[in-house]
Motif scaffolding. Structure first.
Motif, mmCIF file in Angstrom:
data_model
loop_
_atom_site.group_PDB
_atom_site.id
_atom_site.type_symbol
_atom_site.label_atom_id
_atom_site.label_comp_id
_atom_site.label_asym_id
_atom_site.label_seq_id
_atom_site.Cartn_x
_atom_site.Cartn_y
_atom_site.Cartn_z
ATOM 1 N N ALA A 17 -17.379 57.483 26.487
ATOM 2 C CA ALA A 17 -16.235 56.570 26.477
ATOM 3 C C ALA A 17 -16.649 55.196 25.980
ATOM 4 O O ALA A 17 -15.916 54.549 25.223
ATOM 5 N N LYS A 18 -17.826 54.723 26.405
ATOM 6 C CA LYS A 18 -18.329 53.411 26.007
ATOM 7 C C LYS A 18 -19.812 53.517 25.642
ATOM 8 O O LYS A 18 -20.679 52.979 26.329
ATOM 9 N N PRO A 19 -20.145 54.203 24.535
ATOM 10 C CA PRO A 19 -21.555 54.400 24.188
ATOM 11 C C PRO A 19 -22.282 53.092 23.917
ATOM 12 O O PRO A 19 -21.804 52.241 23.173
ATOM 13 N N ASN A 20 -23.437 52.950 24.571
ATOM 14 C CA ASN A 20 -24.334 51.816 24.374
ATOM 15 C C ASN A 20 -23.735 50.471 24.780
ATOM 16 O O ASN A 20 -24.188 49.429 24.311
ATOM 17 N N CYS A 21 -22.717 50.501 25.643
ATOM 18 C CA CYS A 21 -22.150 49.262 26.172
ATOM 19 C C CYS A 21 -22.742 48.988 27.550
ATOM 20 O O CYS A 21 -22.511 49.760 28.485
ATOM 21 N N ASP A 43 -8.318 56.136 20.370
ATOM 22 C CA ASP A 43 -9.359 57.031 19.847
ATOM 23 C C ASP A 43 -10.068 57.784 20.964
ATOM 24 O O ASP A 43 -10.421 58.954 20.800
ATOM 25 N N ALA A 44 -10.269 57.128 22.100
ATOM 26 C CA ALA A 44 -10.879 57.818 23.243
ATOM 27 C C ALA A 44 -9.955 58.909 23.762
ATOM 28 O O ALA A 44 -10.404 60.001 24.127
ATOM 29 N N PHE A 45 -8.660 58.635 23.794
ATOM 30 C CA PHE A 45 -7.679 59.626 24.242
ATOM 31 C C PHE A 45 -7.717 60.865 23.342
ATOM 32 O O PHE A 45 -7.720 62.007 23.823
#
Length: 266
Positions: free
Chosen positions: A226-230, A74-76
């Protein structure tokens, strides 16, 4: 992403000839944190070794490294407009694919949530909601240019007494805020169809008019999406650890194998 209870359902998939087969356990072990420091990721069930390529990744090494040992499909899709071109470069990184009895994504991800997200994205694209409105963006650009010019002209013409200075400050502040959101859309390549035109105008807006480096902003903001709120992966959280540590616990990713929440596991 927050830890999720994954489905134990196995998805039987066709096997391509001459490709080595891997399990999720093997892929998770190549997350860049082991002794080998190798980084593997999965896109559309294909396994890629990005250990060396990550340093040459146009979007930054950290963005792609955040998905080491994980599914990055999904990120790709979200980060690459011209997927046909990008897939040509992926061919040299291909090392195998998921075994037929392996699910298409990690067990800690919720299948129904992923399917709903992908269906929503497909619907939005079909509705044309991602197509840019050039008139709107032109008016926004004209809007903050006029406000920025008005702020300096007000002080230059009326002097630096309290009222002209206050009026100029209001004009300047609004212009700077609008510039920030406009360059944000340019950074997402949402204004023009060709990425190079977005990048060029972004440099003009954020480098010249705001005095900030576009490369710095893109490097951090790409990681955010790419990594929201992580925690430990989203720079927006890392910049304000004290502020975001108050209230509810931070969103974190489960570690390899077991759902440990120790901050140094991520």
């Amino acid at each position: 992403m927050a830890p999720q209870t994954g489905s134990t359902e196995k998805e039987t998939q066709p096997v391509s000839a001459f490709l080595q087969l891997f399990t999720w356990e093997e892929i998770r072990s190549h997350n860049g944190r082991g002794q080998s420091r190798e980084q593997w990721l999965v896109i559309d069930r294909k396994v890629y070794d990005v250990s060396r390529f990550s340093k040459r990744h146009p979007g930054g090494s950290r963005v792609i490294s955040h998905y080491a040992g994980q599914d990055a499909t999904d990120a790709f899709v979200a980060f690459h407009n011209d997927k046909t071109l990008v897939k040509k470069y992926l061919k040299s990184l291909l090392i195998g694919e998921l075994a037929p009895d392996q699910p298409s994504f990690e067990s800690n991800k919720k299948k129904s949530l992923l399917e709903d997200f992908r269906e929503l994205r497909c619907t939005i694209e079909k509705m044309g909601l991602l197509r840019p409105n050039y008139v709107f963006f032109f008016l926004i650009f004209l809007h903050f240019v006029v406000l920025d010019a008005a702020s300096w002209l007000t002080v230059w013409y009326f002097g630096i007494s309290f009222v002209p200075f206050l009026a100029g400050m209001v004009f300047f502040t609004i212009a700077q805020i609008q510039m920030g959101w406009f360059q944000h859309d340019l950074g997402h390549c949402s204004v023009f169809r060709k990425p190079k035109w977005n990048r060029l105008l972004q440099i003009v807006v954020i480098n010249v008019l705001k005095g900030l480096p576009a490369s710095w902003w893109n490097h951090l903001h790409n990681q955010h999406h790419a990594k929201p709120n992580c925690f430990r992966k989203d720079p927006d959280l890392n910049m304000h650890p004290l502020l975001f540590s108050l209230g509810k616990p931070l969103s974190v990713e489960v570690s390899v194998g077991t759902p440990s929440l120790h901050p140094y596991d991520f």
